[in-house]
Design a protein around this motif. Structure first.
Motif, short mmCIF file in Angstrom:
data_model
loop_
_atom_site.label_atom_id
_atom_site.label_comp_id
_atom_site.label_asym_id
_atom_site.label_seq_id
_atom_site.Cartn_x
_atom_site.Cartn_y
_atom_site.Cartn_z
N PRO A 21 0.81 -1.22 0.00
CA PRO A 21 0.00 0.00 0.00
C PRO A 21 0.85 1.27 0.00
O PRO A 21 0.51 2.25 -0.67
CB PRO A 21 -0.83 -0.13 1.28
CG PRO A 21 -0.95 -1.61 1.48
CD PRO A 21 0.36 -2.18 1.04
N GLU A 22 1.96 1.27 0.74
CA GLU A 22 2.82 2.45 0.78
C GLU A 22 3.42 2.74 -0.59
O GLU A 22 3.49 3.90 -1.03
CB GLU A 22 3.93 2.25 1.82
CG GLU A 22 3.46 2.20 3.27
CD GLU A 22 2.89 0.85 3.67
OE1 GLU A 22 2.96 -0.11 2.84
OE2 GLU A 22 2.35 0.74 4.79
N VAL B 219 -3.45 -0.36 7.50
CA VAL B 219 -3.24 -1.70 6.94
C VAL B 219 -2.87 -2.72 8.00
O VAL B 219 -2.82 -3.93 7.72
CB VAL B 219 -2.14 -1.66 5.85
CG1 VAL B 219 -2.60 -0.82 4.67
CG2 VAL B 219 -0.82 -1.15 6.41
N THR B 220 -2.61 -2.28 9.24
CA THR B 220 -2.34 -3.23 10.32
C THR B 220 -3.63 -3.79 10.92
O THR B 220 -3.58 -4.74 11.68
CB THR B 220 -1.51 -2.57 11.43
OG1 THR B 220 -2.27 -1.53 12.05
CG2 THR B 220 -0.22 -1.99 10.86
N ASP B 221 -4.76 -3.18 10.58
CA ASP B 221 -6.06 -3.68 11.03
C ASP B 221 -6.41 -4.91 10.18
O ASP B 221 -6.51 -4.81 8.95
CB ASP B 221 -7.13 -2.59 10.84
CG ASP B 221 -8.49 -3.01 11.36
OD1 ASP B 221 -8.86 -4.20 11.21
OD2 ASP B 221 -9.22 -2.15 11.87
N ALA C 222 -7.06 -5.14 6.10
CA ALA C 222 -6.16 -5.92 5.24
C ALA C 222 -6.94 -6.93 4.41
O ALA C 222 -6.67 -7.11 3.21
CB ALA C 222 -5.11 -6.62 6.09
N VAL C 223 -7.91 -7.60 5.02
CA VAL C 223 -8.73 -8.56 4.29
C VAL C 223 -9.54 -7.86 3.20
O VAL C 223 -9.64 -8.35 2.06
CB VAL C 223 -9.65 -9.32 5.26
CG1 VAL C 223 -10.71 -10.12 4.49
CG2 VAL C 223 -8.85 -10.25 6.14
N HIS C 224 -10.09 -6.71 3.55
CA HIS C 224 -10.89 -5.97 2.58
C HIS C 224 -10.05 -5.53 1.38
O HIS C 224 -10.47 -5.65 0.22
CB HIS C 224 -11.53 -4.75 3.25
CG HIS C 224 -12.46 -3.98 2.36
ND1 HIS C 224 -13.69 -4.46 2.01
CD2 HIS C 224 -12.31 -2.79 1.74
CE1 HIS C 224 -14.29 -3.59 1.20
NE2 HIS C 224 -13.46 -2.56 1.02
#
Length: 276
Positions: A157-158, A178-180, A184-186
């Motif tokens: 993502p970065e 993105v650590t959630d 992340a799954v979404h």
């Protein structure tokens, strides 16, 4: 158009489109009477391969001059994946079904990035339905000697945000954690949908010939420095559209709808107004 200081929360409603649930947000200028419905010509906005799940400053800026209808693609945002989705053509037919559900006879169609590819394909199959067509940094057409787009499937993502943004000032509007695990799954699910749609080939070989069928005026909006989709894709689309103009938004990368939402929206509304 001045910068919007506040953007209202517009909650998605779920509608049934030929048996498939679709999350859709809608807002436009409100009439003078208390409780009046939105006024303005209908504008269907098709999003790109991200920035889903909320009403953005870009949406709100567009809604100052049009009745903005912003569905989320199948497999994106709050619209669940469907077994029938195989390629871009399936989404084109899906959006004509959505048009029927909403009772739209003729409307303005605006597509960003992946949504630009879908919008262009829609315009070639249903040209009589459109008042105007706007493609924003559109994918889907081949630029000789260049890849259709930078391989975002291998990016973190970065890295992706670093590629699509020239100016990070507004990046917070769409930044996610993105650590959630749920986030992340979404993101993985949306990337999987994108792969299903465009993995191979990553452009439509038939697009140049089919664009001759488009009968409405078209605006192709480009970035100053698009590092995801070749800058030349904008000119390539305009070359094959019968009645098209090109405009570039200064200081932007591929994410121009986030970097310069008011300026981008103003360009679209001015174009639509000039074609009345």
């Amino acid at each position: 158009m001045t910068r919007l200081d506040a953007v209202p929360e517009v909650v998605a409603e779920t509608i049934d489109v030929a048996g498939s649930p679709v999350a859709l947000r809608r807002r436009g200028p409100v009439g003078p009477d208390v409780g009046a419905a939105a006024v303005g010509e209908p504008l269907l906005f098709l999003h790109g391969a991200g920035f889903t799940g909320k009403w953005l400053r870009f949406h709100e800026a567009l809604a100052q001059g049009a009745d903005v209808i912003a569905p989320e693609h199948v497999g994106y945002g709050e619209t669940p994946m469907q077994d029938w989705l195989e390629d871009i053509g399936d989404l084109v037919l899906h959006y004509d079904d959505l048009r029927r559900v909403l009772g739209l006879e003729r409307f303005h169609l605006v597509g960003y990035s992946l949504g630009g590819w879908i919008a262009a394909a829609y315009a070639t199959l249903f040209p009589d339905r459109l008042r105007s067509l706007t493609l924003i940094t559109p994918a889907g057409i081949q630029v000789p000697g260049k890849p259709p787009f930078t391989d975002l499937f291998t990016m973190t993502p970065e890295q992706l945000f670093g590629t699509i943004f020239n100016d990070p000032a507004n990046i917070g509007e769409v930044m996610v954690d993105v650590t959630d695990p749920d986030v992340a799954v979404h993101l993985y699910e949306e990337q999987s949908t994108l792969a299903r749609l465009v993995w191979n080939p990553r452009y439509d070989r038939r697009m140049p010939r089919r664009l001759a069928r488009v009968s409405c005026p078209a605006l192709v909006l480009g970035a100053e420095d698009d590092r995801l989709v070749p800058n030349e894709a904008v000119d390539r689309y305009a070359e094959f559209l019968p009645d098209a103009r090109v405009q570039r938004i200064p200081g932007t990368g591929h994410a121009l709808v986030i970097e310069q939402p008011e300026l981008t929206a103003s360009a679209i509304l001015d174009f639509q107004g000039s074609e009345q």
